[in-house]
Design an enzyme around this catalytic site. Structure first.
Site, mmCIF file in Angstrom:
data_model
loop_
_atom_site.group_PDB
_atom_site.id
_atom_site.type_symbol
_atom_site.label_atom_id
_atom_site.label_comp_id
_atom_site.label_asym_id
_atom_site.label_seq_id
_atom_site.Cartn_x
_atom_site.Cartn_y
_atom_site.Cartn_z
ATOM 1 N N ALA A 68 57.559 36.950 0.421
ATOM 2 C CA ALA A 68 57.963 38.340 0.652
ATOM 3 C C ALA A 68 57.252 39.269 -0.311
ATOM 4 O O ALA A 68 56.847 38.864 -1.398
ATOM 5 C CB ALA A 68 59.480 38.490 0.453
ATOM 6 N N TYR A 129 61.592 48.989 0.552
ATOM 7 C CA TYR A 129 61.792 47.537 0.438
ATOM 8 C C TYR A 129 63.055 47.123 1.209
ATOM 9 O O TYR A 129 63.021 46.175 2.003
ATOM 10 C CB TYR A 129 61.917 47.140 -1.035
ATOM 11 C CG TYR A 129 62.404 45.725 -1.253
ATOM 12 C CD1 TYR A 129 61.542 44.631 -1.085
ATOM 13 C CD2 TYR A 129 63.729 45.462 -1.612
ATOM 14 C CE1 TYR A 129 62.004 43.329 -1.272
ATOM 15 C CE2 TYR A 129 64.189 44.164 -1.806
ATOM 16 C CZ TYR A 129 63.318 43.099 -1.631
ATOM 17 O OH TYR A 129 63.772 41.818 -1.817
HETATM 18 N N1 LIG Z 1 63.872 38.846 -6.685
HETATM 19 C C1 LIG Z 1 65.068 39.326 -6.350
HETATM 20 O O1 LIG Z 1 65.793 39.890 -7.179
HETATM 21 C C2 LIG Z 1 65.574 39.152 -4.940
HETATM 22 C C3 LIG Z 1 66.865 39.597 -4.629
HETATM 23 C C4 LIG Z 1 67.342 39.407 -3.333
HETATM 24 C C5 LIG Z 1 66.554 38.806 -2.380
HETATM 25 N N2 LIG Z 1 65.290 38.398 -2.707
HETATM 26 C C6 LIG Z 1 64.494 37.756 -1.680
HETATM 27 O O2 LIG Z 1 64.386 36.376 -1.989
HETATM 28 C C7 LIG Z 1 63.127 35.865 -1.563
HETATM 29 C C8 LIG Z 1 62.420 35.198 -2.724
HETATM 30 O O3 LIG Z 1 62.249 36.137 -3.769
HETATM 31 P P1 LIG Z 1 61.617 35.723 -5.166
HETATM 32 O O4 LIG Z 1 62.405 36.430 -6.204
HETATM 33 O O5 LIG Z 1 61.422 34.252 -5.251
HETATM 34 O O6 LIG Z 1 60.225 36.467 -5.045
HETATM 35 P P2 LIG Z 1 58.852 36.181 -5.793
HETATM 36 O O7 LIG Z 1 59.072 35.396 -7.052
HETATM 37 O O8 LIG Z 1 58.169 37.496 -5.874
HETATM 38 O O9 LIG Z 1 58.104 35.237 -4.770
HETATM 39 C C9 LIG Z 1 57.624 35.729 -3.558
HETATM 40 C C10 LIG Z 1 56.406 34.924 -3.225
HETATM 41 O O10 LIG Z 1 55.896 35.417 -1.981
HETATM 42 C C11 LIG Z 1 54.487 35.514 -2.113
HETATM 43 N N3 LIG Z 1 53.964 36.483 -1.191
HETATM 44 C C12 LIG Z 1 53.924 37.840 -1.268
HETATM 45 N N4 LIG Z 1 53.346 38.342 -0.176
HETATM 46 C C13 LIG Z 1 52.991 37.280 0.606
HETATM 47 C C14 LIG Z 1 52.351 37.156 1.848
HETATM 48 N N5 LIG Z 1 51.930 38.225 2.531
HETATM 49 N N6 LIG Z 1 52.146 35.916 2.356
HETATM 50 C C15 LIG Z 1 52.574 34.824 1.669
HETATM 51 N N7 LIG Z 1 53.171 34.868 0.479
HETATM 52 C C16 LIG Z 1 53.392 36.100 -0.025
HETATM 53 C C17 LIG Z 1 54.244 35.922 -3.551
HETATM 54 O O11 LIG Z 1 52.921 35.602 -3.909
HETATM 55 P P3 LIG Z 1 52.088 36.563 -4.902
HETATM 56 O O12 LIG Z 1 52.826 36.520 -6.193
HETATM 57 O O13 LIG Z 1 50.746 35.924 -4.917
HETATM 58 O O14 LIG Z 1 52.122 37.913 -4.255
HETATM 59 C C18 LIG Z 1 55.284 35.073 -4.267
HETATM 60 O O15 LIG Z 1 54.782 33.793 -4.591
HETATM 61 C C19 LIG Z 1 62.393 37.074 -0.975
HETATM 62 O O16 LIG Z 1 62.617 37.096 0.415
HETATM 63 C C20 LIG Z 1 63.071 38.260 -1.606
HETATM 64 O O17 LIG Z 1 62.947 39.424 -0.809
HETATM 65 C C21 LIG Z 1 64.796 38.543 -3.975
#
Ligand SMILES: NC(=O)c1ccc[n+]([C@@H]2O[C@H](COP(=O)([O-])OP(=O)(O)OC[C@H]3O[C@@H](n4cnc5c(N)ncnc54)[C@H](OP(=O)(O)O)[C@@H]3O)[C@@H](O)[C@H]2O)c1
Length: 281
Positions: A68, A129
């Site tokens: 994401a 977002y």
């Molecule tokens: N973080 C939060 O606080 C939070 C809260 C609620 C829900 N969520 C949701 O939970 C899920 C996981 O979040 P997370 O915190 O693990 O996020 P994260 O650490 O930012 O990991 C997201 C991963 O997705 C990759 N990515 C971004 N754009 C992409 C694309 N176009 N194609 C393929 N990969 C892509 C990123 O790679 P790069 O680093 O190379 O861009 C990163 O490895 C997401 O759906 C997020 O929206 C997150």
């Protein structure tokens, strides 16, 4: 509502599980928690989900879609880019045809309810977002568990806990927002709850999986400094003083009105994360 039990395949062979965004903080935790399955962990470089899946992937029994656009403020400058990853990407993950776990966010809500949000509450995102995650939910299709969680942190990647550990070691005071309240969720606990969810013939649909308890960012910063023994004061500021580009919900506590797996308290998550990071307590 359709039911699915990917565990029923266990007797015959290991489940084939495909993880998108496997280089991210949740993707890494899922790869660990599902290690007994046949996991294909795809990083951003392996599959840019804005495009259809590359050829030659194993036919999965289950897709854990974590890839994401997660830069909340950056999405205000490029809402189209956020939508391509979060809406288009989810549609492409659904096109694989397997039961799907699509992760969504507390930022689909406006935070004006003033009490915890349950699955049947109506979203009203305040930010680009949040809108991209809300439309991503619709793109997940009928055979999906839409897992909303919040304020994720873990031992890798960009997150509040790691930022505070760095700042707390460099400074003797940090200014932290004290008028947003949510459930800081440890990715290891969310990954374990995901395994429970998909392993229990749980109906598809929206599920709220977030840590027990709730706090403000300032409370979380104080807990981090206390647990890590860092001598750094938290100066409590307002959201408008902080001045981030994207609007965020003031109260986005997630609770389940369904029989969702329960996650441990956020303080337990913090302790587990610090232990994994090798931070002495
Ligand atoms: N973080 C939060 O606080 C939070 C809260 C609620 C829900 N969520 C949701 O939970 C899920 C996981 O979040 P997370 O915190 O693990 O996020 P994260 O650490 O930012 O990991 C997201 C991963 O997705 C990759 N990515 C971004 N754009 C992409 C694309 N176009 N194609 C393929 N990969 C892509 C990123 O790679 P790069 O680093 O190379 O861009 C990163 O490895 C997401 O759906 C997020 O929206 C997150």
């Amino acid at each position: 509502m359709e039911h699915s039990d990917p565990n029923s395949l266990v007797a015959r062979r290991r489940r084939r599980i495909l993880i998108t965004g496997a280089g991210g903080q949740l993707g890494s935790a899922l790869a660990e928690v599902f290690a007994e399955d046949a996991v294909t962990a795809l990083s951003h470089a392996d599959w840019d989900v804005r495009f259809p899946a590359p050829p030659g992937l194993p036919d999965p029994d289950l897709v854990l879609h974590t890839a994401a656009w997660t830069n909340v403020d950056g999405a205000e400058d490029d809402p189209q880019g956020a939508a391509e990853a979060n809406v288009g990407g989810t549609a492409h993950a659904a096109e694989l045809g397997a039961p799907l776990v699509a992760y969504s966010s507390d930022y689909v809500f406006d935070g004006r309810k003033g009490s915890p949000y349950v699955e049947s509450d109506s979203p009203n995102p305040l930010s680009a977002y949040g809108r991209s995650k809300f439309h991503g939910e619709a793109a997940a299709g009928e055979r999906a568990w839409i897992v909303r969680s919040s304020w994720l942190f873990g031992p890798t990647g960009h997150n509040f806990v790691r930022t505070m550990l760095r700042l707390g070691a460099e400074r003797n005071e940090v200014a932290v927002v004290a008028d947003q309240r949510g459930c800081p969720t440890y990715v290891g606990h969310l990954a374990a709850a995901t395994r429970e969810l998909v392993g229990a013939s749980t109906p598809f649909g929206i599920w709220h999986l977030a840590a027990s308890g709730d706090c403000t960012w300032a409370d979380l910063a104080e807990a981090i400094f206390e647990e890590a023994g860092l001598d750094c004061r938290v100066r409590r500021i307002t959201t408008s003083e902080f001045g981030a580009k994207a609007l965020r919900p003031p109260v986005s506590i997630l609770r389940s009105e369904k029989d969702a797996p329960e996650l441990p308290h956020w303080r337990e998550g913090l302790a587990a994360c610090l232990a994994e990071l090798g931070v002495p307590r």
